[in-house]
Enzyme design. Sequence first.
Site, PDB file in Angstrom:
ATOM      1  N   GLY A  50      -1.178  -4.783 -49.437  1.00 51.86           N
ATOM      2  CA  GLY A  50      -0.140  -5.140 -50.400  1.00 51.86           C
ATOM      3  C   GLY A  50       0.280  -3.984 -51.286  1.00 51.86           C
ATOM      4  N   CYS A  51      -0.109  -2.785 -50.885  1.00 52.27           N
ATOM      5  CA  CYS A  51       0.224  -1.622 -51.683  1.00 52.27           C
ATOM      6  C   CYS A  51       1.137  -0.706 -50.878  1.00 52.27           C
ATOM      7  CB  CYS A  51      -1.056  -0.894 -52.051  1.00 52.27           C
ATOM      8  SG  CYS A  51      -0.775   0.444 -53.178  1.00 52.27           S
ATOM      9  N   GLN A  52       2.181  -0.170 -51.529  1.00 49.68           N
ATOM     10  CA  GLN A  52       3.103   0.694 -50.797  1.00 49.68           C
ATOM     11  C   GLN A  52       2.461   2.046 -50.484  1.00 49.68           C
ATOM     12  OE1 GLN A  52       7.066   2.190 -52.249  1.00 49.68           O
ATOM     13  NE2 GLN A  52       7.729   0.234 -51.445  1.00 49.68           N
ATOM     14  N   SER A  53       1.510   2.448 -51.314  1.00 52.07           N
ATOM     15  CA  SER A  53       0.762   3.666 -51.008  1.00 52.07           C
ATOM     16  C   SER A  53      -0.634   3.234 -50.590  1.00 52.07           C
ATOM     17  CB  SER A  53       0.672   4.539 -52.246  1.00 52.07           C
ATOM     18  OG  SER A  53       0.005   3.830 -53.274  1.00 52.07           O
ATOM     19  N   ASN A 119       2.257  -2.640 -55.597  1.00 51.43           N
ATOM     20  CA  ASN A 119       1.304  -1.613 -56.042  1.00 51.43           C
ATOM     21  C   ASN A 119      -0.147  -1.983 -55.829  1.00 51.43           C
ATOM     22  OD1 ASN A 119       0.482  -3.325 -58.107  1.00 51.43           O
ATOM     23  ND2 ASN A 119       2.181  -2.682 -59.372  1.00 51.43           N
TER      24      ASN A 119
END
Lengths: 138, 405
Positions: A50-53, A119
Amino acid sequence: MNIIEVQNEIVEEFSLFEDWMQRYEYMIELGKSIELIDPSNKVDSNLIKGCQSKLWLHAELNDDKLIFKADSEAIITKGIAAVLLRVFSNQTPKNIIEANLEFIDKIGLKEHLSPTRANGLLSMIKQIKYYALAFNKN
Amino acid sequence: MAFDVNKIREDFPILKRKVNGYPLVYFDNAATSQKPSKVIDSIVDYYSNYNSNIHRGVHSISQEATDAYEDARKKIQEHFNVKDSNEIILTSGTTHSINLVANGFTNLLSKDDEILISELEHHSNIVPWQMMCEKNGAKIKVIPLTSKGELNYDSFLNLLSKKTKLVFVNHVSNALGTINPIKSIISKAHEFGAAVLIDGAQASSHIKADLQELNVDFYTTSAHKLCGPTGIGMLFGKKEWLNKMPPYQGGGEMISEVTFEKTTYAGLPHKFEAGTPNIVGAIGFGMALDYLNNLGFDSIEFYETELLNYATNKLKEIPGFKMYGEAKHKTSVISFNIGELHSYDIGTILDKFGIAVRTGQHCAQPVMDYFGISGTVRASFSFYNTKEEIDYFCKSLERAVAMLS
């Protein structure tokens, strides 16, 4: 320090900032100073979804306390992780399970808590709580 | 008519709002466009004055709604220069259109057949074909990219063969803004008897495609990319193909006669429009086309190119700036990174300054894999953006870089 004391300390630090920019600058500083995860633990099974990075979280039990380490490709995510680790690392599983999360609102990070924000803050808190549940002996 | 951007901005209510205390700077136009009052008003007008279910209604407002819905189809037909309005299927958008065609081709292809897909594609243009191939055994071949972010045309020619039955290329790449040479792709594919579907989602707000001149077999777009509402789009298909394809979904509207023994299907376009359609969406779509045509696509293209060049030159002055996608022909999209900074960090800080950009993979993981990066920051400009906004964007970007470095 117990969890509540650490949370209060963080809330106090953040209350000194006048605007978002100072808050973010501080978080970025925290992100840079985070004690990094051992490279051997930067494995896919430690990835937070669930994190873009990419964001890794590792947990291990030291005596009766849980030690968390984290790393991320993005510095703001790393800063958020650093704040969480200050609160939850080196605490007992029981205290982690019982901890409330009001301090996140108080330090102006609530916007990052929305499940649709990419994030991973929410997923990271969930994962920390899962570890605590798994390691909790009582 | 001179292009007066300040006057045009008055047409878009959202451009007046503030975000995080700053005036909104909307540079996420490739994800979706903002809506002019005319489109918003047409939606309010429909629900306020003639909301009704269409077709077969004997009462007056049903007839008004039907006329407005079918008028929208005609506007789309004229805009894309389509011969017959029955070749325009109103869908929920590009993804729906592609799935409709993929479903239609499931029984038309078999295991010895091949389909060509470009490496530039959006995930929505890859996954439906993989699902289709699982069913019929056809094979996907990938047309590779060049380092400039253009399709490797020679590879495309090499991949074409008698086995090729379908070619799928986007008109414009969503991740990089590359404008693909679809006219030559279509005519080459036709030499081998292959059909061509062009995904026009990223092109339609910049380029007015003449579908008869292109001689394309299928072309699709989404209204929300071109100042229209979400949830509505169109699929153009040549009649000869649409007639060969079975219906996609069963339901009302798409039938001619129903008994429990057998149902006969309605003719085009209704065969592919099962159920109550997005009536208000179609009306808004038609209004958006009117609005854009009134501005004129030549003026739009001219002004957006000016914005693109202005922004590209300014951004190139920022140390560490690296642009992805340097095609000779591209739309007003700049996909970039700064040094080793993560796109997510840059996007987060820009948002705090009221600037909306997109970060990440842009639903085009193969493109990111090609460049060996985890994502980019993508700023995409529209005709209602200004050079002043670009100045503010560059200044804010420099501050973000200073904060993050």
